[in-house]
Design a protein around this motif. Structure first.
Motif, short mmCIF file in Angstrom:
data_model
loop_
_atom_site.label_atom_id
_atom_site.label_comp_id
_atom_site.label_asym_id
_atom_site.label_seq_id
_atom_site.Cartn_x
_atom_site.Cartn_y
_atom_site.Cartn_z
N TYR A 168 0.84 -1.20 0.00
CA TYR A 168 0.00 0.00 0.00
C TYR A 168 0.88 1.25 0.00
CZ TYR A 168 -3.33 3.51 1.70
OH TYR A 168 -4.11 4.65 1.84
N VAL A 169 1.93 1.24 0.84
CA VAL A 169 2.84 2.39 0.92
C VAL A 169 3.61 2.55 -0.39
CG1 VAL A 169 4.84 3.34 2.15
CG2 VAL A 169 3.01 2.22 3.43
N ALA A 170 4.05 1.43 -0.97
CA ALA A 170 4.79 1.50 -2.24
C ALA A 170 3.95 2.18 -3.31
CB ALA A 170 5.19 0.09 -2.67
N ASP A 171 2.68 1.81 -3.40
CA ASP A 171 1.80 2.44 -4.39
C ASP A 171 1.68 3.94 -4.13
OD1 ASP A 171 1.35 0.07 -5.70
OD2 ASP A 171 -0.68 -0.25 -4.90
N LYS A 172 1.55 4.31 -2.86
CA LYS A 172 1.37 5.72 -2.52
C LYS A 172 2.63 6.52 -2.84
CE LYS A 172 -0.49 8.77 1.01
NZ LYS A 172 -1.46 8.86 2.11
N ILE A 173 3.81 5.94 -2.57
CA ILE A 173 5.07 6.63 -2.90
C ILE A 173 5.11 6.93 -4.40
CG2 ILE A 173 7.58 6.31 -3.06
CD1 ILE A 173 7.33 4.55 -0.50
N ILE A 174 4.76 5.94 -5.21
CA ILE A 174 4.82 6.12 -6.67
C ILE A 174 3.76 7.13 -7.13
CG2 ILE A 174 4.49 4.92 -8.87
CD1 ILE A 174 5.80 2.46 -7.46
N ASP A 175 2.58 7.09 -6.53
CA ASP A 175 1.54 8.08 -6.88
C ASP A 175 2.02 9.51 -6.60
OD1 ASP A 175 -0.27 6.22 -7.77
OD2 ASP A 175 -1.33 6.06 -5.85
N LEU A 176 2.88 9.66 -5.60
CA LEU A 176 3.40 11.00 -5.25
C LEU A 176 4.63 11.38 -6.05
CD1 LEU A 176 2.93 10.73 -1.37
CD2 LEU A 176 1.72 12.31 -2.91
N GLY A 177 5.05 10.50 -6.97
CA GLY A 177 6.19 10.82 -7.83
C GLY A 177 7.50 10.18 -7.40
N GLY A 178 7.48 9.42 -6.31
CA GLY A 178 8.70 8.78 -5.83
C GLY A 178 8.99 7.47 -6.53
#
Length: 385
Positions: A168-178
């Motif tokens: 879940y965190v990995a997806d959120k990091i990528i959604d934020l551009g990370g």
């Protein structure tokens, strides 16, 4: 949510500010340790290799010794060589200088032995720290963040709770551009076809499948069927039954996003998004590869418990086994057993872990940092000559 980091001269961003002392060969380790013992803020890279490697391993050691020094969490580097090793210390130092950070190099045989090299190294490192002056963080963007994802000492709670929470965190990091990088080729076996379907193109998919095929053949050539020795005895005691079961749980930590690149071990991470890197399942070797590639932070799930860390990157330990969390609370940062116990959903625990990640990025120390767990190991596959 604001992030603060150290902007380097090469436009990369670090979230820690280490001065690294790197013995380029094991023979130089004692001298390097002596320097670190006398300089506040210095960190030792405990290199156990550096001589008489065959071609592929020579390249890996070379890449790691440059990659760790190039990591944005490192402010300056002092290399210590012996002088007759096959890994070229001065060439590595010249390559590291391309990052535009301070890099110094000493050769023990040229300086007159352990004591004289150590004394000169202490002076060089102290001057380096003085010259750079005080460091101040500035606000940075999430696109500067590269998070490595690792699992080790897995049990049945890993695949059903802690890995999905990290996913879940990995997806959120990528959604934020990370950017997120995951690895452990031995532990995607049996699930590689699912990951290949998530590749951005056929070239990336085929490279990932080729790595798995090569890994299995290499193990067989060495007399082992990898499916017969993995899960490990510790995994089996934790309730895992087959490698496929272990892999299907392990890949959850990589979330659901498209895989945009597949890298060889310790190669620089240049793309944004979800990256796969070739590495063994051995936790320390795997983490070393991803940090050498540029990852500044590691999120590490464990069901059985493991204390290992990294010399230059904070490691956030996540555990969903309530008994392990209670027994090893000195080592584990984040309790995901709330999912197992029905107190939180995966997304609720994921939001909590994401907030923990932001705090660590902004300076909160992890248990591995507090306990100075600086484990380091390079993934080698060939005989030493």
């Amino acid at each position: 949510m604001k992030l603060f980091g150290y902007k380097r001269n090469n436009n990369s961003v670090g979230f820690r500010n280490h001065f690294l002392v790197v013995p380029t060969v094991i023979c130089a380790t004692r001298t390097a340790q002596e320097i670190v013992n006398h300089v506040d803020g210095a960190v030792l890279l405990d290199n156990q290799h550096g001589c008489n490697h065959m071609k592929q391993d020579h390249e890996k050691v070379f890449d790691v010794l440059i990659g760790m020094a190039s990591n944005p969490n490192v402010a300056g580097v002092l290399y210590i060589g012996l002088g007759c090793e096959t890994i070229p210390t001065k060439q590595i130092a010249e390559q590291a200088k391309k990052t535009n950070k301070p890099v110094e190099c000493l050769i023990i045989q040229e300086e007159g032995g352990t004591l004289q090299t150590a004394q000169k190294g202490i002076r060089l490192l102290e001057k380096m720290i003085r010259d750079i002056g005080s460091f101040e963080k500035t606000e940075v963007d999430f696109s500067d963040v590269i998070v490595a994802i690792e699992c080790g000492g897995s049990d049945t709670t890993s695949g059903i709770a802690s890995n999905p929470v990290v996913g879940y965190v990995a997806d959120k990091i990528i959604d934020l551009g990370g950017t997120v990088v995951f690895s452990e080729t031995t532990e995607i076996i049996g699930a590689e076809h699912l990951l290949a379907k998530r590749a951005i193109n056929n070239e990336v998919a085929q490279k990932l499948l080729a790595l798995v095929n090569k890994c299995e053949k290499s193990a067989l050539a060495g007399g082992e069927d990898i499916r017969g020795v993995n899960p490990t005895p510790g995994n089996i005691q934790g309730g895992l039954t087959t490698l496929e079961e272990k892999s299907l749980g392990a890949i959850y930590k990589a979330g659901t996003k498209t895989i945009v690149d597949v890298l060889d071990y310790a190669k620089p991470i240049t793309e944004k998004g979800l990256i796969f890197m070739d590495s063994p399942g051995h936790d320390v070797e795997s983490v070393t590869g991803m940090v050498s590639g540029g990852a500044q932070i590691i999120i590490f799930t464990t069901g059985r418990g493991t204390p290992t860390g990294c010399p230059i990157a904070p490691v956030i330990k996540v555990c969903a086994n309530p008994r392990t969390y209670q027994k090893m609370s000195d080592n584990i940062d984040f309790d995901a057993s709330t999912v197992i116990e029905g107190k939180e959903t995966i997304s609720q625990a994921g939001e909590r872990l994401f907030n923990e990640l932001v705090e660590v990025i902004n300076g909160k120390k992890t248990k591995t940092e507090i306990l100075k767990h600086h484990e380091f190991a390079i993934y080698l596959t060939q005989p030493t000559l």
